[in-house]
Design an enzyme around this catalytic site. Structure first.
Site, mmCIF file in Angstrom:
data_model
loop_
_atom_site.group_PDB
_atom_site.id
_atom_site.type_symbol
_atom_site.label_atom_id
_atom_site.label_comp_id
_atom_site.label_asym_id
_atom_site.label_seq_id
_atom_site.Cartn_x
_atom_site.Cartn_y
_atom_site.Cartn_z
ATOM 1 C CG ASP A 290 3.335 -3.690 -10.329
ATOM 2 O OD1 ASP A 290 3.011 -4.893 -10.147
ATOM 3 O OD2 ASP A 290 2.483 -2.795 -10.522
ATOM 4 C CD GLU A 291 1.232 -8.459 -7.371
ATOM 5 O OE1 GLU A 291 1.395 -9.303 -6.481
ATOM 6 O OE2 GLU A 291 0.184 -8.360 -8.035
HETATM 7 O O1 DAU Z 1 0.829 -6.108 -10.634
HETATM 8 C C1 DAU Z 1 1.204 -7.184 -11.445
HETATM 9 C C2 DAU Z 1 0.518 -8.440 -10.960
HETATM 10 O O2 DAU Z 1 -0.854 -8.295 -11.291
HETATM 11 C C3 DAU Z 1 1.101 -9.717 -11.571
HETATM 12 O O3 DAU Z 1 2.422 -9.870 -11.132
HETATM 13 C C4 DAU Z 1 0.273 -10.942 -11.171
HETATM 14 O O4 DAU Z 1 0.751 -12.091 -11.836
HETATM 15 C C5 DAU Z 1 -1.164 -10.696 -11.563
HETATM 16 O O5 DAU Z 1 -1.969 -11.770 -11.133
HETATM 17 C C6 DAU Z 1 -1.679 -9.382 -10.949
HETATM 18 O O6 DAU Z 1 -1.779 -9.502 -9.507
HETATM 19 P P1 DAU Z 1 -3.035 -8.907 -8.711
HETATM 20 O O7 DAU Z 1 -3.172 -9.612 -7.433
HETATM 21 O O8 DAU Z 1 -2.987 -7.410 -8.694
HETATM 22 O O9 DAU Z 1 -4.192 -9.317 -9.751
HETATM 23 P P2 DAU Z 1 -5.661 -9.935 -9.550
HETATM 24 O O10 DAU Z 1 -6.304 -9.906 -10.892
HETATM 25 O O11 DAU Z 1 -5.639 -11.215 -8.810
HETATM 26 O O12 DAU Z 1 -6.360 -8.843 -8.635
HETATM 27 C C7 DAU Z 1 -6.448 -7.472 -9.037
HETATM 28 C C8 DAU Z 1 -7.115 -6.720 -7.910
HETATM 29 O O13 DAU Z 1 -8.483 -7.145 -7.813
HETATM 30 C C9 DAU Z 1 -6.510 -6.982 -6.548
HETATM 31 O O14 DAU Z 1 -6.553 -5.779 -5.778
HETATM 32 C C10 DAU Z 1 -7.408 -8.023 -5.925
HETATM 33 C C11 DAU Z 1 -8.766 -7.682 -6.506
HETATM 34 N N1 DAU Z 1 -9.681 -8.837 -6.693
HETATM 35 C C12 DAU Z 1 -9.231 -9.906 -7.396
HETATM 36 C C13 DAU Z 1 -10.031 -11.010 -7.583
HETATM 37 C C14 DAU Z 1 -9.518 -12.230 -8.335
HETATM 38 C C15 DAU Z 1 -10.974 -8.796 -6.193
HETATM 39 O O15 DAU Z 1 -11.393 -7.792 -5.579
HETATM 40 N N2 DAU Z 1 -11.776 -9.887 -6.382
HETATM 41 C C16 DAU Z 1 -11.359 -10.995 -7.037
HETATM 42 O O16 DAU Z 1 -12.139 -11.974 -7.162
#
Ligand code: DAU
Ligand code: NAD
Length: 335
Positions: free
Chosen positions: A125-126
């Site tokens: 969805d990104e």
């Molecule tokens: O939406 C689908 C996507 O979701 C996928 O296409 C990606 O492969 C997948 O990694 C994921 O992307 P996000 O960037 O949304 O996921 P992430 O788990 O890295 O982060 C989720 C949310 O949490 C985002 O708003 C950033 C925040 N976050 C993430 C990390 C790693 C934090 O606040 N602290 C952190 O340490």
């Protein structure tokens, strides 16, 4: 039937491989994976000896390796292989272009030459960018990616679209929201927060923690991909969502609550540059057209996932003690 699954040693791919082997006895499956830092054959330890399962190590941008994987033909390709972490794409976008863009092109061309019956491209969805307070992404929302990761995924989607339009390839794209569940690499929000909380380490929340993601259990995503691979209409895009919008801070607090750990472990850190504010998916198309429905609600799914990480400490400790530590220090050290 023969299916080629790329990226099957990663988080979603390994859950998908297990699902197909369990529920589709007529399918022989070749898992083609480069085993990058995110690929882990331990994820498939319980199925690796099945005669219907084979593994080949290779990169999807390597034409010769892909042709070898397709030497006996394939009825279906499901393409999970990708660099998947937004933060890493900010540190260095080169591998994202190489794998996600070039790799998809090489795979599409090889699939056409080998007369593969169906190409399912797993997207995100990104690619739609960020939403305001209201509204949902539909399949007709214009593509507007904001990070190097999502730009590379959008480019791959456009290559798939072009392959359908120009060559008549029978390709289908799925775009899903944030997955969670077993075997997720502990760089992503949920497994990072769960494992840090289990270790009594700080939980780094970006910015104000009010960014919203739409959480879906990986098993529900895998069943949607299976439906789209088997019954999706060529040339179509199908959105997949969890109908579970949550602010990051609420998710992190809930994890701490379930683990009996104090909120004082939360550490607000410098925001992710270009951080998308809100994602939310309208998945009515796949529900009405392919009859897909979610089985998990977020509360049960989160509790089950926390339990899995509690029971599989060795799995994630080995990862966190390895090369992942270098990225952690580089990314979080300066925040
Ligand atoms: O939406 C689908 C996507 O979701 C996928 O296409 C990606 O492969 C997948 O990694 C994921 O992307 P996000 O960037 O949304 O996921 P992430 O788990 O890295 O982060 C989720 C949310 O949490 C985002 O708003 C950033 C925040 N976050 C993430 C990390 C790693 C934090 O606040 N602290 C952190 O340490
Ligand atoms: P992951 O990082 O856990 O796994 C990626 C897998 O691909 C690994 O096994 C890795 O070794 C393999 N790989 C990487 N580069 C490769 C290459 N060049 N050739 C062959 N294999 C390679 O990723 P994930 O979270 O399981 O995501 C899988 C797919 O789903 C990706 O395409 C991602 O964009 C998409 N997606 C992920 C989410 C999510 O929330 N995680 C949501 C929507 C879509």
């Amino acid at each position: 039937m023969r299916w080629l699954v790329t990226g099957g040693a990663g988080f979603i791919g390994s859950n998908f491989v297990r699902l197909v082997l369990k529920e589709r006895p007529e399918i022989d499956l070749l898992n083609f994976d480069a085993l990058t830092y995110a690929g882990n054959l331990d994820n498939l330890a319980d199925v690796r000896d099945l005669p219907r399962y084979k593994f080949q190590r290779g990169r999807i941008q390597d034409r010769a390796a892909v042709e070898l994987a397709l030497a006996d033909g394939a009825d279906v390709i499901v393409n999970f292989a990708a660099e998947s972490h937004v933060d890493r794409s900010i540190v260095d976008s080169a591998p994202f272009i190489d794998t996600n863009v070039l790799g998809t092109q090489v795979l599409l061309d090889a699939a056409r030459r080998a007369k593969v019956g169906r190409f399912l491209h797993v997207s995100t969805d990104e690619v739609y960018g960020s939403l305001g307070k209201e509204g949902y992404f539909t399949e007709t929302t214009p593509i507007s990616p904001n990070s190097p990761y999502s730009a590379s995924k959008a480019a791959s989607d456009l290559l798939v679209h072009a392959a359908v339009h120009t060559f008549g390839d029978a390709a289908v794209i799925t775009r899903c929201s944030n997955n969670y569940g077993p075997y997720q690499f502990p760089e992503k929000l949920l497994p990072l927060m769960i494992s840090n909380a289990l270790e009594g380490k700080p939980l780094p929340v970006y910015g104000d923690g009010q960014q919203i993601r739409d959480w879906i259990h990986v098993e529900d995503h895998c069943r949607a991909i299976l439906a789209a691979a088997e019954r999706g209409r060529p040339g179509q895009v199908y959105n997949i969502g969890g109908h579970a919008e949550r602010a990051n801070l609420d998710v992190v607090r809930e994890i701490l609550r379930q683990l009996g750990q104090p909120d004082s472990l939360i550490k607000f850190v410098k925001d992710r540059p270009g951080h998308d504010r809100r994602y939310a998916i309208d998945s009515r198309k796949i529900e009405t057209e392919l009859g897909w429905t979610r089985k998990w609600n977020f509360e049960d799914g989160l509790a089950d996932t926390i339990r899995w990480y509690q029971e599989h400490t060795k799995w994630w400790q080995r990862i966190k003690d390895g090369t992942y530590q270098a990225f952690y220090d580089q990314w979080y050290g300066g925040r």
